[in-house]
Design a protein around this motif. Structure first.
Motif, short mmCIF file in Angstrom:
data_model
loop_
_atom_site.label_atom_id
_atom_site.label_comp_id
_atom_site.label_asym_id
_atom_site.label_seq_id
_atom_site.Cartn_x
_atom_site.Cartn_y
_atom_site.Cartn_z
N SER A 1 0.82 -1.21 0.00
CA SER A 1 0.00 0.00 0.00
C SER A 1 0.86 1.27 0.00
O SER A 1 0.47 2.30 -0.56
CB SER A 1 -0.94 0.01 1.20
OG SER A 1 -0.20 -0.01 2.42
N MET A 2 2.02 1.18 0.65
CA MET A 2 2.92 2.33 0.67
C MET A 2 3.48 2.61 -0.72
O MET A 2 3.61 3.76 -1.14
CB MET A 2 4.07 2.09 1.66
CG MET A 2 3.64 1.90 3.09
SD MET A 2 5.07 1.60 4.16
CE MET A 2 4.26 1.15 5.69
N TYR A 3 3.81 1.54 -1.43
CA TYR A 3 4.30 1.70 -2.81
C TYR A 3 3.20 2.28 -3.70
O TYR A 3 3.48 3.08 -4.59
CB TYR A 3 4.78 0.36 -3.36
CG TYR A 3 6.12 -0.08 -2.80
CD1 TYR A 3 7.29 0.27 -3.46
CD2 TYR A 3 6.21 -0.83 -1.64
CE1 TYR A 3 8.54 -0.14 -2.96
CE2 TYR A 3 7.44 -1.23 -1.13
CZ TYR A 3 8.59 -0.88 -1.79
OH TYR A 3 9.82 -1.27 -1.29
N ASP A 4 1.98 1.86 -3.47
CA ASP A 4 0.85 2.40 -4.24
C ASP A 4 0.73 3.91 -4.04
O ASP A 4 0.56 4.68 -4.99
CB ASP A 4 -0.47 1.73 -3.82
CG ASP A 4 -0.55 0.28 -4.27
OD1 ASP A 4 0.08 -0.08 -5.28
OD2 ASP A 4 -1.26 -0.51 -3.60
N MET A 5 0.83 4.33 -2.78
CA MET A 5 0.74 5.77 -2.47
C MET A 5 1.91 6.53 -3.08
O MET A 5 1.74 7.62 -3.64
CB MET A 5 0.71 5.98 -0.95
CG MET A 5 -0.57 5.53 -0.28
SD MET A 5 -0.44 5.61 1.53
CE MET A 5 -0.25 7.37 1.77
N LYS A 6 3.10 5.95 -2.98
CA LYS A 6 4.29 6.63 -3.52
C LYS A 6 4.20 6.74 -5.04
O LYS A 6 4.58 7.77 -5.61
CB LYS A 6 5.55 5.87 -3.11
CG LYS A 6 6.83 6.60 -3.50
CD LYS A 6 8.07 5.93 -2.95
CE LYS A 6 9.33 6.72 -3.35
NZ LYS A 6 10.56 6.10 -2.82
N ALA A 7 3.68 5.72 -5.69
CA ALA A 7 3.53 5.76 -7.16
C ALA A 7 2.60 6.91 -7.57
O ALA A 7 2.88 7.64 -8.52
CB ALA A 7 2.98 4.43 -7.66
N GLY A 8 1.50 7.06 -6.81
CA GLY A 8 0.56 8.15 -7.11
C GLY A 8 1.20 9.51 -6.96
O GLY A 8 0.98 10.42 -7.78
N TYR B 1 10.23 -3.70 -7.82
CA TYR B 1 9.37 -4.35 -6.81
C TYR B 1 9.27 -5.85 -7.11
O TYR B 1 8.92 -6.25 -8.23
CB TYR B 1 7.98 -3.72 -6.82
CG TYR B 1 7.16 -4.11 -5.61
CD1 TYR B 1 7.37 -3.49 -4.39
CD2 TYR B 1 6.19 -5.11 -5.69
CE1 TYR B 1 6.63 -3.84 -3.27
CE2 TYR B 1 5.45 -5.48 -4.58
CZ TYR B 1 5.68 -4.84 -3.36
OH TYR B 1 4.95 -5.20 -2.26
N PRO B 2 9.58 -6.71 -6.14
CA PRO B 2 9.69 -8.16 -6.40
C PRO B 2 8.40 -8.86 -6.80
O PRO B 2 8.38 -9.70 -7.69
CB PRO B 2 10.26 -8.73 -5.09
CG PRO B 2 9.89 -7.71 -4.05
CD PRO B 2 9.91 -6.39 -4.73
N ASN B 3 7.29 -8.52 -6.12
CA ASN B 3 6.03 -9.22 -6.38
C ASN B 3 4.98 -8.22 -6.84
O ASN B 3 4.21 -7.69 -6.05
CB ASN B 3 5.57 -9.95 -5.12
CG ASN B 3 4.37 -10.85 -5.40
OD1 ASN B 3 3.91 -10.97 -6.55
ND2 ASN B 3 3.85 -11.48 -4.36
N LYS B 4 4.95 -7.98 -8.14
CA LYS B 4 4.09 -6.92 -8.67
C LYS B 4 2.61 -7.23 -8.53
O LYS B 4 1.77 -6.33 -8.58
CB LYS B 4 4.44 -6.66 -10.14
CG LYS B 4 5.86 -6.13 -10.30
CD LYS B 4 6.24 -6.00 -11.75
CE LYS B 4 7.65 -5.45 -11.89
NZ LYS B 4 8.67 -6.24 -11.18
N ALA B 5 2.27 -8.50 -8.32
CA ALA B 5 0.87 -8.88 -8.14
C ALA B 5 0.29 -8.27 -6.87
O ALA B 5 -0.93 -8.14 -6.72
CB ALA B 5 0.74 -10.40 -8.11
N GLU B 6 1.15 -7.88 -5.93
CA GLU B 6 0.70 -7.27 -4.68
C GLU B 6 0.24 -5.82 -4.87
O GLU B 6 -0.51 -5.28 -4.06
CB GLU B 6 1.83 -7.29 -3.65
CG GLU B 6 2.24 -8.68 -3.20
CD GLU B 6 3.41 -8.63 -2.23
OE1 GLU B 6 3.62 -9.63 -1.52
OE2 GLU B 6 4.11 -7.60 -2.18
N LEU B 7 0.71 -5.20 -5.92
CA LEU B 7 0.39 -3.79 -6.14
C LEU B 7 -1.00 -3.65 -6.75
O LEU B 7 -1.51 -4.55 -7.41
CB LEU B 7 1.44 -3.16 -7.06
CG LEU B 7 2.88 -3.21 -6.53
CD1 LEU B 7 3.85 -2.67 -7.57
CD2 LEU B 7 3.00 -2.42 -5.23
N SER B 8 -1.59 -2.48 -6.53
CA SER B 8 -2.96 -2.26 -7.00
C SER B 8 -3.02 -2.09 -8.51
O SER B 8 -2.02 -1.78 -9.17
CB SER B 8 -3.53 -0.99 -6.34
OG SER B 8 -2.87 0.16 -6.83
N ALA B 9 -4.22 -2.29 -9.05
CA ALA B 9 -4.44 -2.11 -10.48
C ALA B 9 -4.18 -0.67 -10.90
O ALA B 9 -3.70 -0.40 -12.00
CB ALA B 9 -5.87 -2.51 -10.84
#
Length: 343
Positions: A120-127, A145-153
């Motif tokens: 979730s932190m990576y999602d926020m940082k990407a935004g 990022y090692p497991n991209k499936a964890e990141l949001s659409a």
């Protein structure tokens, strides 16, 4: 019971240490709060988060800023509890994002990720990175990022848009570079043409509005074109000619203006047969340090109206101040006589 004893018992019962109900405005209660906060870092952090929640229930930027101040105080006095540390950082980052303070938000998110990496932190940082156009940094973060499936659409979509953004930036930079090279080449060709034709360029003397686009140009056939400022010294008036080809007659160019009639010349004395045209000798400082001024006692030189413009401005005393400048004087006036006397 003695009244004094009764009073002491009531005070003991109501003291914040013993009371089941208390007045938050009681100075004793406030003092205990301060003591508790100063001695318990976890309580400080928890209180900061609670205050933040209360501020965010109210609308307006001012309340968000108050929430940020509360969280900052919690971070400053926090203890070793990692959960509180993470929650304070993330909550403050969210507040900063809501105010579009992306730089501050990214600082908190980067610290949080370094300590407690979560998707979730990576999602926020990407935004946040996308919002300020830091596409390359976003792409690098996503691809590492090692497991991209964890990141949001949404993060995946942002990543794809960032790739397109980088491509657009590179295309724009390439176009700018091509334009720079083109202008540099055109400028070099213009300077070469001016030198070959024996013309001297000096510092600009007159600032005209940019919309007039007053600049010397070279056409495909190698012919120079000049902007020109026409000054009527006696009347403190002026005219501007955007394009005078080098091979045109000076008299023809001036005549076109006079033929239309000058709105301020009610007496009609400015006619081609009743005027003389002059230029000021050595009117500007040459831009080329190798070009030396040729001294003369004459302040003004009369122009041949039948001559081509190029032949007039080839005069050794004509320094072009980024545009041609000519002075039009009407004959037979007191000003004309004074001008001749002082020239």
């Amino acid at each position: 019971m003695d009244p004094e004893d009764e009073k002491s018992i009531q005070e003991f019962i109501k003291h914040p240490l013993n009371a089941t109900e208390f007045d938050p405005n009681d100075p004793l209660f406030e003092g205990l709060q301060v003591l508790a906060l100063e001695s318990d870092p976890d309580l400080i952090a928890r209180t900061a988060l609670e205050y933040c929640d209360e501020f965010l229930k109210k609308p307006g930027k001012a309340n968000i800023k108050e929430a940020i101040m509360s969280l900052s105080e919690g971070l400053r006095k926090r203890g070793p509890n990692k959960d509180f540390h993470k929650r304070l950082l993330i909550q403050r980052a969210k507040c900063q994002l809501s105010l579009q303070n992306y730089g501050y938000a990214l600082a908190d998110l980067s610290e949080a990720i370094a300590l407690f990496p979560e998707p979730s932190m990576y999602d926020m940082k990407a935004g946040a990175l996308f919002a300020i156009g830091r596409y390359k940094e976003l792409i690098k973060m996503y691809e590492a990022y090692p497991n991209k499936a964890e990141l949001s659409a949404e993060t995946v979509k942002i990543y794809e848009n960032s790739i397109r953004g980088v491509k657009m930036e590179e295309e724009k930079e390439a176009k700018v570079e091509v334009e720079k090279k083109k202008k540099k080449s055109e400028k070099a060709q213009l300077i070469s043409a001016l030198r070959k034709k024996g013309l001297k360029i000096g510092e600009r003397l007159h600032n005209l509005p940019q919309v007039l686009d007053a600049k010397i140009t070279l056409d495909a056939s190698g012919k120079l074109h000049f902007p020109a400022l026409i000054l009527y010294e006696e009347s403190m008036q002026s005219d501007f000619i955007k394009d005078i080809p080098e091979d045109s007659k000076l008299g023809d160019q001036i005549g076109e203006i006079l033929y239309q009639g000058l709105p301020w010349d009610s007496a009609g004395i400015y006619q081609l047969g009743n005027i003389e045209v002059y230029f000021e000798t050595n009117m500007s400082k040459p831009l080329d340090p190798k070009v030396k001024l040729v001294e003369t006692k004459e302040k003004w030189k009369k122009c041949d109206l039948e001559a081509k413009v190029i032949d007039v401005i080839k005069d050794e005393h004509y320094i072009i101040p980024q545009m041609l400048v000519f002075y039009v004087i009407a004959k037979g006036t007191p000003f004309y006589q004074a001008f001749l006397t002082n020239k």
